[in-house]
Design a protein around this motif. Structure first.
Motif, PDB file in Angstrom:
ATOM      1  N   GLN A   1      -6.028   3.140   3.494  1.00 35.70           N
ATOM      2  CA  GLN A   1      -5.626   1.751   3.721  1.00 35.70           C
ATOM      3  C   GLN A   1      -4.206   1.652   4.264  1.00 35.70           C
ATOM      4  O   GLN A   1      -3.889   0.747   5.038  1.00 35.70           O
ATOM      5  CB  GLN A   1      -5.746   0.956   2.416  1.00 35.70           C
ATOM      6  N   LEU A   2      -3.347   2.564   3.866  1.00 36.57           N
ATOM      7  CA  LEU A   2      -1.981   2.571   4.374  1.00 36.57           C
ATOM      8  C   LEU A   2      -1.965   2.796   5.880  1.00 36.57           C
ATOM      9  O   LEU A   2      -1.252   2.090   6.616  1.00 36.57           O
ATOM     10  CB  LEU A   2      -1.174   3.661   3.662  1.00 36.57           C
ATOM     11  N   VAL A   3      -2.751   3.748   6.339  1.00 35.26           N
ATOM     12  CA  VAL A   3      -2.796   4.035   7.778  1.00 35.26           C
ATOM     13  C   VAL A   3      -3.388   2.858   8.545  1.00 35.26           C
ATOM     14  O   VAL A   3      -2.908   2.492   9.631  1.00 35.26           O
ATOM     15  CB  VAL A   3      -3.611   5.317   8.029  1.00 35.26           C
ATOM     16  N   VAL A   4      -4.416   2.241   7.987  1.00 31.35           N
ATOM     17  CA  VAL A   4      -5.116   1.163   8.690  1.00 31.35           C
ATOM     18  C   VAL A   4      -4.320  -0.134   8.686  1.00 31.35           C
ATOM     19  O   VAL A   4      -4.245  -0.835   9.711  1.00 31.35           O
ATOM     20  CB  VAL A   4      -6.513   0.951   8.063  1.00 31.35           C
TER      21      VAL A   4
ATOM     22  N   MET B   1       0.828  -1.207   0.000  1.00 30.00           N
ATOM     23  CA  MET B   1       0.000   0.000   0.000  1.00 30.00           C
ATOM     24  C   MET B   1       0.861   1.255   0.000  1.00 30.00           C
ATOM     25  O   MET B   1       0.505   2.257  -0.627  1.00 30.00           O
ATOM     26  CB  MET B   1      -0.914   0.024   1.222  1.00 30.00           C
ATOM     27  N   LEU B   2       2.008   1.230   0.693  1.00 27.56           N
ATOM     28  CA  LEU B   2       2.902   2.375   0.667  1.00 27.56           C
ATOM     29  C   LEU B   2       3.435   2.600  -0.744  1.00 27.56           C
ATOM     30  O   LEU B   2       3.507   3.743  -1.211  1.00 27.56           O
ATOM     31  CB  LEU B   2       4.060   2.162   1.643  1.00 27.56           C
TER      32      LEU B   2
ATOM     33  N   VAL C   1      -6.309   9.152  -1.942  1.00 28.04           N
ATOM     34  CA  VAL C   1      -7.177   9.132  -0.760  1.00 28.04           C
ATOM     35  C   VAL C   1      -7.426   7.702  -0.290  1.00 28.04           C
ATOM     36  O   VAL C   1      -7.275   7.373   0.898  1.00 28.04           O
ATOM     37  CB  VAL C   1      -8.513   9.834  -1.065  1.00 28.04           C
ATOM     38  N   ILE C   2      -7.788   6.819  -1.227  1.00 30.31           N
ATOM     39  CA  ILE C   2      -8.134   5.446  -0.858  1.00 30.31           C
ATOM     40  C   ILE C   2      -6.906   4.693  -0.346  1.00 30.31           C
ATOM     41  O   ILE C   2      -6.951   4.029   0.701  1.00 30.31           O
ATOM     42  CB  ILE C   2      -8.767   4.720  -2.056  1.00 30.31           C
ATOM     43  N   SER C   3      -5.798   4.776  -1.091  1.00 29.24           N
ATOM     44  CA  SER C   3      -4.589   4.060  -0.667  1.00 29.24           C
ATOM     45  C   SER C   3      -4.015   4.650   0.610  1.00 29.24           C
ATOM     46  O   SER C   3      -3.434   3.932   1.435  1.00 29.24           O
ATOM     47  CB  SER C   3      -3.538   4.093  -1.777  1.00 29.24           C
TER      48      SER C   3
END
Length: 389
Positions: free
Chosen positions: A252-255, A82-83, A247-249
């Motif tokens: 998900q990156l944070v989560v 994701m990063l 925005v979406i990635s």
């Protein structure tokens, strides 16, 4: 004088035209069904086709660059898909979304978001989740399964193009896809013989399901891309992809990857690998719409089947993979299938084109192709002249 003029075409029609039409009709119908009605070797081997092949292989090389950088990151115990995706979408945001912000009128980003925000949200969500699903699948299934099931994107893409974009294919296009998939089979066989199949995993069904899901999502994203770049603009597509993809990635990156990112031991080597991956992906996303506009999303996906082969060739030198002649055979077969697919153009069944329900081309389009086949135009003029008598 008048009778002589009227009798000449009648003689030609009786002695030559009728027999010629009867003899040519089965062959002409077969060639029309295959899409080879007016093509010879000179028509196929054109500069446009060569340019399409080269551009498709450039896309494959860019994918190869992402695969090599991912392999080095995996060797360094860095697994943050994701990063990596976030960096690519962030670059698209900085470049193309910024361009949309400075546009005026209906092409401005505000006006686009007012009317089509949900469409681009779906497109961005499909693209982000497709990338994540296929990377996640490597944890559950084998390389062989991923290589085979990932090809599912092509029939799904053709099906979506048929219904959503009204694209119509001829028999030669389906044969070309079959040839390309045969090349993929040869590549998978070479992997098995070389011992690159990782064997069974504990959750193979889950992994295979993720691959199929990613194929469907890629097909949705690619169909949206083809429609946008052919009917609107490349910059709008990339700008919206950058905005919603970031925005979406980012969410998900944070989560999902906060701990994994914090555990990275940053140094020049790791930073260069992330930069290489991001730049290759940015170039791939920027260049792919250009090729899609020239051909189609289906053709682009066929050309990118060789990406795994380029990765394997790099792996022979970088990661000491075992070489197999089947790799060369696979590359040749896939390239032949790609040439077959692009040698005969597809056509669109527009609502006002009068196309039949079975997907046949309009009658006027069919006749225009047949008229240009082996001097049929002159013979048909003769038939018309006789009928006018």
């Amino acid at each position: 004088m008048t009778e002589q003029v009227r009798l000449r075409p009648h003689k030609v029609y009786q002695s030559e035209t009728m027999e010629g039409l009867e003899e040519d009709r089965p062959c002409a119908k077969w060639r029309l069904a295959c899409g080879l009605h007016s093509y010879n070797l000179r028509d196929v081997c054109t500069w446009s086709l060569l340019k399409t092949i080269v551009m498709g292989q450039v896309l494959s090389l860019l994918i190869c660059g992402t695969a090599v950088s991912c392999q080095y990151l995996a060797d360094a115990k860095v697994e943050t898909p994701m990063l990596q995706s976030f960096l690519n979408y962030a670059l698209l945001l900085l470049v193309y979304t910024t361009i949309l912000c400075f546009r005026k009128g209906e092409r401005n980003i505000i006006e686009i978001l007012k009317t089509k925000w949900w469409k681009y949200l779906v497109m961005g969500l499909a693209d982000v989740e497709a990338n994540y699903a296929v990377v996640k699948a490597y944890q559950f299934t084998t390389l062989t399964s991923i290589q085979l099931l990932d090809c599912f994107v092509i029939p799904v893409l053709m099906l979506l193009s048929w219904f959503l974009l009204k694209t119509r294919y001829r028999l030669v296009h389906f044969l070309a896809v079959a040839v390309c998939l045969l090349g993929v089979g040869a590549m998978v066989g070479a992997d098995i013989l070389a011992g690159r199949d990782q064997g069974s995993r504990s959750d193979v069904v889950l992994g295979d399901g993720l691959v199929l899901l990613s194929a469907v999502l890629y097909a949705v994203s690619n169909v949206c891309q083809e429609y946008t770049v052919k009917n609107l603009s490349r910059v709008e597509f990339l700008g919206m992809m950058g905005l919603f993809g970031t925005v979406i990635s980012g969410i998900q990156l944070v989560v999902l990857e906060s701990k994994a990112v914090a555990a990275i031991q940053w140094d020049l080597h790791i930073s260069m690998l992330f930069a290489l991956y991001a730049l290759c992906m940015y170039a791939l996303y920027s260049f792919m719409p250009v090729v899609v506009k020239m051909t189609s999303a289906t053709a682009v996906n066929l050309s990118m089947l060789t990406a795994d082969l380029f990765s394997l060739f790099c792996g022979i030198f970088l990661f000491h993979y075992i070489f197999s002649t089947l790799y060369i055979i696979s590359f040749v077969i896939i390239t032949m299938g790609f040439i077959m697919f692009n040698a005969v153009p597809t056509y669109s069944a527009l609502p006002d084109s009068g196309s039949s329900e079975n997907g046949d081309p309009p009658a006027d389009a069919t006749s225009s192709h047949l008229l240009s086949l082996n001097g049929e135009y002159q013979r048909t003029e003769t038939v018309t002249a006789v009928a006018a008598m």
